[in-house]
Design an enzyme around this catalytic site. Structure first.
Site, mmCIF file in Angstrom:
data_model
loop_
_atom_site.group_PDB
_atom_site.id
_atom_site.type_symbol
_atom_site.label_atom_id
_atom_site.label_comp_id
_atom_site.label_asym_id
_atom_site.label_seq_id
_atom_site.Cartn_x
_atom_site.Cartn_y
_atom_site.Cartn_z
ATOM 1 N N TRP A 4 0.900 -1.016 0.008
ATOM 2 C CA TRP A 4 0.028 0.022 0.015
ATOM 3 C C TRP A 4 0.800 1.059 -0.025
ATOM 4 O O TRP A 4 0.515 2.347 -0.678
ATOM 5 C CB TRP A 4 -0.968 -0.172 1.166
ATOM 6 N N HIS A 5 2.020 1.135 0.675
ATOM 7 C CA HIS A 5 2.933 2.393 0.716
ATOM 8 C C HIS A 5 3.631 2.668 -0.546
ATOM 9 O O HIS A 5 3.918 3.826 -0.572
ATOM 10 C CB HIS A 5 3.804 2.301 1.992
ATOM 11 N N GLY A 6 3.886 1.673 -1.213
ATOM 12 C CA GLY A 6 4.471 1.994 -2.559
ATOM 13 C C GLY A 6 4.641 0.603 -3.229
ATOM 14 O O GLY A 6 4.952 -0.346 -2.699
#
Length: 464
Positions: A317-319
């Protein structure tokens, strides 16, 4: 548009507050929706069409779930696939192509150059929450499109959260009032968040960005520790500062936006850290992923599997990069070790457990911040074996200033027990007092001066 920019502070925010308090209450939601779309379109003039598409289709799917209950599960699945498909295309198409090329050992697919729309991870997750809450019966269907759109696009938390469930926002959208006391408290909270970003995070970020951008062979052990510590506090003050501003802005318009941080660096375990850091994201994954997978109801092996899935998705989700995948799994492994009792002796001592947590998270941020896994491992090697790389260290004055050292001390104080101690001392005497008002005005002036004299510095979580 950035909260710390002059256009937001001097034009957009004052205009929106004034108009919102002058118009009739029945038009307040429509006005805030238009203001939110303008806010997003300021930096993403074309991407606002994507936001509108997510809003309109999610609203239509939500209505269909209520109208055709027999097929509700299939309609929900179609809506969730659409929302996550939008996120997947813009955020992960290039990463999937890269994985394919790496597995094949040659360039089979060309990585698409797709510009990531700001805040897409946040507003698509809120759209999914909207659909699931309707399907579960936590909220009724036949909502106004304006209400749905305001929930998904409300500008204080549109770009970097918190991720709020529709069931928690519905009544506030339908019926809310704004008192002068609530608006004043929101303004004070906004200034504190702005100060976190401009006066602390941006200052520490200069040293962290400088060192992380250098060729790794030019980085010594002392420099690596400096970069990791600066980034550890930079990302905390950057993201918690944004969350403070979101809470404050929400209060100015009569909304109660939930807290997103609770002194995470005072945690005594990684599991506790994730209950205190980015609280809204953790709650989203717990309710919409961990529990549907079975949670801890199907034995230890299944529980460990579910936890690792959650942390893998948290990293993704963060990257879209191997570093984020590794960072998520890294945290998941420590949570599993704690759950199995392997860390029991460490967590018994308050001092030892807090040192363990801080160092674990600090090493994790190195993986998170590095451009590649190789560079992350080289950074960690320099931190763990600094004497082997002492010759690479340049004079400290070239990568850290006196102001940075002073701000770092303040950052440690504010992220630790010092903040609670100060709050306890001032409780009852500070809130609503003249000294507090003067302090807020001084902070605001310092923030404006610092923002005007420095380069553009977007919030770190804008790119997620």
């Amino acid at each position: 548009m950035v909260f710390s920019s002059a256009i937001f502070l001097w034009m957009f925010l004052p205009a929106v507050i004034c108009i919102h308090h002058l118009i009739k209450p029945q038009y307040a939601n429509l006005f805030l929706l238009l203001a939110s779309l303008f806010f997003y379109a300021w930096g993403e003039p074309v991407r606002v069409l994507l936001l509108l598409a997510v809003i309109v289709i999610s609203h239509g799917v939500g209505e269909a779930i209520g109208r055709y209950g027999t097929y509700g599960r299939w309609i929900l699945a179609a809506g969730v696939i659409f929302d996550l498909g939008v996120l997947g295309f813009y955020k992960y198409a290039g990463f999937v192509a890269r994985i394919g090329n790496d597995l094949a050992g040659r360039d089979i697919w060309q990585e698409p150059q797709i510009i990531l729309p700001a805040g897409i991870s946040f507003f698509t997750f809120q759209a999914v929450s909207y659909l699931v809450d309707i399907y579960r019966g936590k909220t009724k269907t036949r909502h106004s499109l304006v209400h749905t759109a305001l929930y998904i696009s409300f500008f204080p938390q549109l770009i970097a959260g918190p991720v709020i469930k529709y069931a928690d926002m519905e009544q506030q959208i339908l019926n809310r009032t704004v008192s002068l006391e609530q608006a004043a408290a929101g303004f004070r909270r906004f200034i504190c968040g702005l100060a976190k970003k401009v006066l602390i995070s941006d200052v520490l970020g200069k040293s962290a960005d400088l060192i992380f951008s250098m060729d790794i062979t030019s980085v010594g052990g002392r420099m690596a520790w400096c970069a990791s510590l600066c980034y550890t506090f930079q990302i905390y003050y950057d993201f918690s500062g944004y969350s403070d501003m979101a809470v404050g802005l929400g209060g100015m318009f009569g909304f109660h936006i939930p807290e997103n941080f609770n002194d995470p660096y005072l945690s005594r375990s990684v599991a506790e850290f994730w209950r205190r850091w980015h609280i809204s994201l953790g709650a989203w994954f717990r309710e919409y992923v961990y529990i549907p997978l079975g949670g801890n109801r199907k034995g230890n092996v299944r529980t460990y599997f579910n936890l690792m899935i959650v942390f893998l998705l948290t990293g993704l989700w963060h990257g879209a990069d191997y570093t984020f995948v590794a960072w998520g799994l890294y945290h998941g492994i420590f949570v599993l070790l704690e759950r199995t009792g392997c860390m029991e002796r460490i967590t018994k001592s308050r001092l030892v457990s807090r040192c363990y947590l801080f160092l674990t998270v600090n090493f994790g941020w190195v993986i998170f911040r590095s451009d590649s896994l190789r560079k992350a491992l080289m950074f960690l090697k320099r931190m763990l074996l600094p004497w082997l790389y002492a010759k690479a260290d340049m004079p400290a004055g070239k990568y850290v200033s006196g102001m940075t050292v002073f701000v770092a001390v303040c950052a440690v104080f504010g992220a630790g027990g010092g903040k609670k101690w100060l709050s306890a001392k001032l409780s009852g005497k500070w809130n609503g007092s003249v000294p507090e008002a003067l302090c807020c005005m001084i902070l605001l002036l310092l923030c404006i001066a610092a923002a005007a004299g420095s380069a553009y510095s977007p919030f770190i979580y804008f790119k997620f």
